[in-house]
Design a protein around this motif. Sequence first.
Motif, PDB file in Angstrom:
ATOM      1  N   ARG A 259       6.238 -10.813 -19.530  1.00 22.26           N
ATOM      2  CA  ARG A 259       5.019 -10.359 -20.209  1.00 22.26           C
ATOM      3  C   ARG A 259       4.342 -11.497 -20.975  1.00 22.26           C
TER       4      ARG A 259
ATOM      5  N   GLU B  87      10.476  -9.365 -21.319  1.00 24.79           N
ATOM      6  CA  GLU B  87       9.591  -9.879 -22.357  1.00 24.79           C
ATOM      7  C   GLU B  87       9.065 -11.262 -22.002  1.00 24.79           C
TER       8      GLU B  87
ATOM      9  N   GLU C  79      15.974  -6.924 -20.787  1.00 19.67           N
ATOM     10  CA  GLU C  79      14.854  -6.789 -21.727  1.00 19.67           C
ATOM     11  C   GLU C  79      14.281  -8.144 -22.123  1.00 19.67           C
TER      12      GLU C  79
END
Length: 412
Positions: free
Chosen positions: A234, A231, A227
């Motif tokens: 992104r 992130e 995760e």
Amino acid sequence: MSDFRDILGLGKHEPGMAPARKPKLSIQKPEGMSREVFALLNQDGKGIPGSAPLVPAPSPKDTFKEKIGRVIGWDWKHFSHSARSDSLELSHWQKNNDRSTSYSFARFNKVVKVLSYTEAEYGQWLQHPTWTKAETDTLFELCRRFDLRWPVIHDRMPGSRTVEALKDRFYAVCRMLLQGRLGASDGGSTSANELAEHPLARFSFEERHEMERKAEFERLYARSADEVAEEGRRLEQAKLLETKLRAQKKQLKPGGKAATIHALKATLAASGLGSGSDLALAGLPSLAGLMEPPKRPRSVGAWLRSADVSTKRPASEKQLSHFEQRLKDLGMPAHVLPTEANVRLYNTCRAHVVLLIELESKLKRLEYERNVLQVKKAGGSAATGAPSPGVGHAAKRARAEQGERAVKRSHH
């Protein structure tokens, strides 16, 4: 040789022994004396033994001086801590020139000022349906004792209330108490202004927002490595998008070379010459700010409109005479009546003439380079015996132009 030594009574000469030499007198150069002065005193090493130097040397008495200073000692002294409410007296070592009576580290004792209320104020403003007066008194006593350290207060507080509930009750009581005292005091007094400007009266604590904030932090702490990596990817994509948006805004922003190229392309496309505009406008030196209106100074409130008349010209000094002649051929006046319409049309026309001069210069340069390449190709094909069609005319034209330039140079 031995007969002479016998006559003089010197004895026989031994071949391994050398005659003893006198020690050479050497005088060391005094410190601070230049080499020229020392050479005058000691020429070829024949100085006068014991001669006084010209530069006086400092005596040891002047070099080593006894430092006279007062010795600072230490005394065992008693002191009282001003941050303590009791009369405890302690002792420590202190310099004998220190005359301070209070403890020097007492200034670091910062105490949180917690508001207090009376029975009448609680009964009038501070009652709550789920909080009793005893619980509120205990909460304020713990806040005053532990300086608003909420984990410690929550640990000492009886009951099962959360930290957020304790904070909400404390700040709500402080806010209602300040508002009640402000309403009971005179509106223009100094105490009323202090109560109105108090931080606890101006800001409020939201229990729901605090719980959401902590839940969001717990979610961030519980993220897995995948995760976190997702992130990060992104965020990188968001940075790339922001960079592209910034570049697009810069292109659309009025002013600069990009805006000038965009305006010229639109003009060429409207004239039916849009094809090949990128190649034609590439490398022109005067594109930056060519189509911009004159910049007005921000600090000046009123200005003359004649100051907005453009003075743009080609970047190359060699093209100035051609530029001035072209302006005369087009009948452009040297001094224009500075109305708004005249200034706008004059500036646009002058910018187009600058662009025309530079495009003509670029066209001549490219034609010359093309002719040179054609001549080289014609010479290569003639050497192989296979002349290419259409090259002979270009070669003749290039030779004719070279001959004309040679004639002009000879006339000059």
